[in-house]
Structure formats: C-alpha cells, structure tokens
Design an enzyme around this catalytic site. Structure first.
Site, PDB file in Angstrom:
ATOM      1  CE  LYS A  70      -3.984   1.848   2.588  1.00 20.48           C
ATOM      2  NZ  LYS A  70      -4.861   1.569   3.757  1.00 20.48           N
ATOM      3  CB  SER A 118      -7.618   3.848   2.806  1.00 25.35           C
ATOM      4  OG  SER A 118      -6.944   3.132   3.825  1.00 25.35           O
ATOM      5  CB  SER A 155      -8.384   1.042   5.523  1.00 30.23           C
ATOM      6  OG  SER A 155      -8.871   2.344   5.694  1.00 30.23           O
TER       7      SER A 155
END
Length: 482
Positions: A91, A166, A190
């Site tokens: 990420k 996210s 997320s």
C-alpha cells in the site's frame, strides 16, 4: 457462491492459482521466481488501464530482488510464512526503498524513500518480492480510493463503481489477479471495506500482530497493518509471513507456536457464530445486503455450523471510536509541516480539526469506554467462535462519490458515519476479517465481517474457512467488467 455472475479471466495461468499453490510450486522448483514475477507484471500491464490499482510498479527493483532470494532462503525457508519469491503489492502509505511513495498526497508526489518500512523488510526477508505500490486515498483518509496524484481505483466487478478504501488498490490488485497477496492497513475498515467490495479477504489483526503503527505513534493501536488475499488459507499464509516480535514496535507480539495456516487447514465445520445483522441497531443495512448475509448464515447452518442471532452490549461505541480516531489524525498528519498540510483535502482537515477540539473529558471517556466495550465483547465471545455482521451496510457507489448520502433512507452526515460497522474492531483491538458472502442481484459482491476473540486470529481464520467452505468459495480472479 450464491448469486455469482458469469466472469472471465484472460490473464496468465499462474495468476489464477492461489498464493498457497504458487508458493508450493516455487518451493518444489516446478516454477521459478522469475516466471512468477513476469506473470504478475504481464497481468499488471493487462488490467491497469481499466482499474488503476497498482499505481507504481517497480519491475526493475523486483527483478533485482530475485538475486537476494538464495541468501534469504538459507535463513528462512524452513520457517512458517516463507513466500519463496512470491510477488506482493504494498500500500502506498508504506515506504519501500527506491520506490516512489506518495501517501496519495501531492505534497509527496515525487518522494522516493531511502529506507523500507520494517514490516515490508520482514516480508522481503521471508521471500516476498515487492512488485508495486497500490493506490490509497490521501493519507488513507477515505472509504473510496482516489487521490489527486493517481486518480480513482475502479471496482473490477463494475468499473463505474468505487472499490472502497483505503486499501482499495490492494483489494483490486487481488481481485484482478495482478498479485496473489497484497499488504494493507486499517483505521476505519480500510482492510475490510475494499475486500468486501472486491470479493476478496481482508484481515485486520490484533495490534502488534503484523508490525505496528507509524514510529511517531508507536504505542497507538488504532491503525494497524495486515494481510489481504483471495482465500482464507492465503490470508493465513500471509499473516504467518508478517507475524513475530520486533522491538521496533512497542506493541509487537510474538508469533504463535502453531502457524495460522495450520489452524485453517484443520478448520472444523461446526463453527459457532453469533450473528448481529445490524449490530443491535447500531448501524443501518440495505435490505438487499441483509438478504445475502441471512442466506450465508443459513448455508453455514446447513454445513454443520450453529448460528444464533445475538449481539453484545455496545455502550458508547460511536463517540468512543470517533474520539480515538480524531486523536490519531491530530497526532499524525495534524503534526505535519504547514507546507504539507496545505495540500490536504477537506475531509482530512476536518478529521484533524476534530482531534484538536477534543476536551480532556472526551479523551478520558473514550479510554474508559474502550475498556467497557472490550470486556463486553470478550465475554460475549466466550459463547461463540466469532461475531458475524456486515462489513458495509450499503453497496458500492459511483467512483466519483466520496461517500453515500444515505443508507436505507437514513441520511449520512460524513464519510466516517457510513463506516459504522468498522468501529468495533478498532476500539476493542479485537481481530476482524472481511470475506465474500454472496452477490447482489446486479452481480456485485457482498462482504461478511467476522470478529474474533482477543489475539484470536487462529480461531477467526478457522471460522472464516468453515464459512468459506459452506458458501462454496473462494472466488477466483476476474477480468474487469463494465
């Protein structure tokens, strides 16, 4: 799986296999790490124009890393979680040396770190090959993965819709077969929201189980890193690769004596589930999502499990979560230099302002409230293996929409309000997992959330495997659909 639409997959054959299958092939020498890496890069090139998930591929660095595998294998190949050269995504909130890391912010659009985050360094030592960085909203603040640097990540089941956030880029990279495992993080669902919207697995582990928070907030337990995968067994394998004590993280905990993967492979079908379809009235649920989850629970019962509609008392969950969250934002991005904060989007500014406005009494109440909630859920889980409830109460919306205006006719006031099902794990520090439970009539996946006992990832993963088997999963990768 119930309601599953017709799908296609035109990527390399290796990309359609599970991570566990590919690691087995790598360990046996049936395929080489170079072959697996090139399959991943081929698939990334094939689908990225449609989904925008792996926003910064790092092919040259990945190919160079192959030369380090023999030395790493000599030290780690016999340990649980050895990945043997499997490509992974990371990420874009987490630094990888030599690879652009933007945090989804224009303030860092050209930033290239010299050092790798300790968790990613651990994964590389354990045989992971970082193939690229995955998209995220600015500083991870948002349930829709879009930012001013890279733009939006699109849902592979319908590219007109959002992928959640996210860790949206991570989820989509898995659902499309770009990678077999992808790293994510979670503060308000997320790891779980994008997993639900993309039909994959996302596990928010106990704090300290998979590394720790940003060094500046080393004692914080609200934001955690964790694994994402397409199958429960693959998720367990990835968690084994992440797990272990390291003093760099103040909350770090030891890896278990029995690997998480073993718990999954031995999972019994007589799982005991407490089912709370709206968390005792705490959150709204679209009737179509409720219908899919109800059907999933009936399938679990049909496979030998026990499901009881029940919910622990959850006193003060919303204000407790919102206070803890606001403290996190004010203490981390809220302390960035003014020239960085000048780029922040309005919702990020709002989070920080809420944190700065907190009273001492609100902070005290949140700490007491967290303890009461933990004890309530802990006692509840003495009767069940897991607590089951939705990941999201509303289907994925248009990719242009930051958050939905309403759920089942009830207005949503801000982008945190629509994520209410994510609060409980964050506040209590209990592990939670999102997994596919079925499909809506329009062919979009629905996620089921399972909450486990204290440091109970093994029991949580075993329960998830029982549910996966009962539902006819897991899902394989797909080509992006219009």
């Amino acid at each position: 799986m119930q309601g599953a639409p017709q799908t296609s997959f035109t990527g390399p054959e290796l990309c359609a296999k599970s991570a566990l299958e590919v690691v087995t092939l790598l360990k046996s020498g049936a395929v080489s790490p170079a072959e697996v890496l090139e399959a991943s890069l081929q698939r990334i090139a094939q689908v990225e124009p449609a989904v925008n998930a792996v926003v910064t591929p790092c092919a040259a660095r990945a190919r160079n890393a192959l030369g380090l595998l023999p030395g790493r294998a000599a030290k780690n190949a016999s340990q649980p979680g050895w990945l043997a050269g499997l490509p992974i995504g990371v990420k874009d909130l987490t630094p990888v040396s030599g690879v652009r890391t933007t945090w989804g912010s224009l303030a860092f659009k050209d930033f290239v770190p010299q050092h790798t985050d300790p968790l990613i360094a651990r994964l590389e030592e354990r045989g992971a090959i970082v193939v690229g960085k995955t998209n995220t909203p600015e500083f991870g603040a948002g349930g829709n993965t879009t930012n001013a640097v890279f733009g939006p990540t699109r849902n592979p089941w319908n590219v007109a819709l959002n992928a959640g956030g996210s860790s949206g880029g991570a989820a989509v990279s898995l659902a499309t077969g770009e990678v077999w495992l992808s790293h994510g993080s979670d503060l308000a669902g997320s790891l779980r929201t994008p997993a639900a919207y993309s039909g994959v697995i996302g596990l928010r582990p106990s704090p300290g189980r998979a590394g720790g928070a940003n060094e500046a907030l080393g004692f914080s337990i609200e934001g955690v890193q964790g694994p994402m995968a397409r199958t429960v067994a693959d998720c367990a394998l990835f968690l084994d690769a992440m797990a272990g004590f390291d003093p760099v993280w103040p909350v770090s905990i030891e890896a278990p004596r029995t690997p998480f993967l073993d718990a999954v492979l031995r999972a019994p079908q007589d799982v005991r589930i407490g089912y709370a379809p709206d968390l005792g009235g705490f959150a709204f649920v679209d009737p179509a999502i409720r219908a899919v989850l109800d059907g999933a629970m009936r399938a679990v019962e049909g496979a030998g499990g026990t499901v009881e509609i029940d919910c622990p008392d959850l006193p003060g969950l919303a204000p407790t979560y919102r206070t803890l969250r606001a403290m996190f934002w004010a203490a981390l991005p809220g302390r960035a230099p003014a020239e960085v904060q000048a780029f922040y989007k309005p919702t990020l500014r709002q989070n920080i302002a809420q944190g700065r406005a907190l009273s001492a009494d609100a902070i005290h109440d949140a700490q007491r409230g967290r303890a009461a909630l933990y004890q309530s859920v802990r006692r509840f889980l003495e009767r069940f293996d897991v607590l089951a409830f939705p990941v999201m109460g509303v289907p994925a919306g248009p990719v242009e929409q930051e958050f939905p205006p309403e759920i089942d006719g009830q207005p949503i006031t801000d982008y945190v309000e629509w994520l209410r099902f994510s609060y409980l794990s964050v506040v209590t520090g209990l592990p939670a997992l999102s997994m596919p439970a079925g499909f809506l009539p329009d062919g979009m996946p629905v996620g089921l959330q399972l909450l486990g006992p204290p440091r109970g990832e093994a029991r949580l993963l075993a329960a998830a495997r029982a549910v996966e088997l009962a539902l006819g999963g897991p899902l394989g990768p797909i080509d992006p659909r219009d």
